[in-house]
Design an enzyme around this catalytic site. Structure first.
Site, PDB file in Angstrom:
ATOM      1  N   LYS A  70       0.808  -1.228   0.000  1.00  0.00           N
ATOM      2  CA  LYS A  70       0.000   0.000   0.000  1.00  0.00           C
ATOM      3  C   LYS A  70       0.845   1.284   0.000  1.00  0.00           C
ATOM      4  CE  LYS A  70      -4.185  -1.908   2.085  1.00  0.00           C
ATOM      5  NZ  LYS A  70      -5.241  -1.720   3.068  1.00  0.00           N
ATOM      6  N   ASP A 106     -10.050   2.933   2.292  1.00  0.00           N
ATOM      7  CA  ASP A 106     -10.163   2.313   3.621  1.00  0.00           C
ATOM      8  C   ASP A 106     -10.820   3.265   4.628  1.00  0.00           C
ATOM      9  OD1 ASP A 106      -9.027  -0.165   2.965  1.00  0.00           O
ATOM     10  OD2 ASP A 106      -6.998   0.557   3.323  1.00  0.00           O
TER      11      ASP A 106
END
Ligand code: ATR
Length: 275
Positions: A70, A106
């Site tokens: 990420k 997220d």
């Protein structure tokens, strides 16, 4: 099974490992229910620069990025949106005419999971356990919605850094009994399969009447959530955050409304079979 032809668009997830990813099941269901001619595959990737070159060369339409990539994907993209830049991590790549943009869904996933259960976060106090990438996204999302944040973390330096970035408070894990909060969120891996006896704080530190969310979904009912229910807390397992981050990815890639309830049903069914 979708019919595959020369117009089929390719989506996927890059991570390492990815064999247990629920992304393919969830996104292929969403593609099929919305009638989009696309397929979503799992790619076990360790060489990020080559993977990004491949996305460009093959015109892959959209990519999910998962652990451990990420942060490492970020320098290879053409643009990073404001949310992903503020969090410092990308979990979604869009490809528009070969311009690759990094996003982070997220934070949206966590906040939507919370607000569908508790109502608006404005004015609520949220205690976050952990200070890694997941904690950064959850804390950023909750702060954007007007919650007051406290970060509790094992290592003081990492916890204080995240707290400072968000203008939030830091506390030691051992000081939690003296912290007041409405919502407690576990973002650490403590309690995850196979170490399912783990719990990130002493059960006695849980306060009756509060909401407790665990972002872990394997197992669905972590020890933290079981102890919280015994103390009459409301609990939220890790599935809603997973579903909502995926739903936002789907909307970014396709511009279409994702079939959230069907995605949720499928993921719970899949996890119950696996657990
Ligand atoms: P992610 O990016 O998935 O959030 P991470 O960056 O490795 O993962 O962060 C994991 C977080 O869980 C960290 O805050 C870590 O605490 P430290 O900063 O002290 O390392 C926390 N964590 C991991 N294992 C833990 C444990 N056994 N007890 C308490 N906290 C733990």
């Amino acid at each position: 099974m979708p019919s595959i032809d020369p117009h089929t668009r390719l989506f996927g997830v890059i991570g390492h490992p990815v064999t247990h990813s629920l992304g393919p099941a969830m996104h292929n269901l969403a593609l099929s229910l919305t009638g989009i001619n696309g397929v979503y595959l799992a790619f076990d990737v360790t060489d990020i620069p080559s993977a990004i070159t491949g996305i460009r060369a093959l015109s892959i339409a959209g990519i999910s990025v998962t652990v451990p990539h990420k942060t490492t994907v970020m320098p290879y993209l053409d643009a990073i949106d404001d949310t992903a830049a503020a969090i410092g991590a990308v979990n979604t790549i869009t490809n528009t005419d070969n311009t690759l943009t990094g996003h982070n869904t997220d934070a949206h996933g966590a906040v939507t999971a919370l607000e569908e259960q508790t109502g608006s976060l404005r004015g609520k106090t949220v205690l976050i356990l952990g200070a890694g990438g997941a904690a950064r996204a959850v804390a950023y999302g909750a702060a954007q919605k007007g919650a007051t944040i406290t970060i509790a973390n094992r290592s003081r330096s990492k916890g204080e850094k995240l707290a400072a970035d968000l203008n939030a408070r830091f506390c030691e894990l051992s000081d939690i009994p003296s912290v007041s909060y409405d919502i407690l969120i576990n973002t650490t891996p403590v309690g995850m399969h196979p170490n399912t006896d783990g719990i990130p704080i002493s059960p006695d530190a849980l306060k009756p009447g509060t909401t407790v969310m665990d972002i872990i979904y394997n197992p669905l009912q972590t020890r933290l959530l079981r102890e919280a229910r015994k103390r009459t807390c409301e609990t939220i397992d890790g599935v809603p955050m997973f579903i909502h981050q995926g739903a936002r990815q789907f909307a970014l890639w396709t511009g279409r409304e994702p079939p959230v309830d069907k995605m949720r049903q499928l993921v719970y069914n899949e996890l119950r079979v696996r657990q």
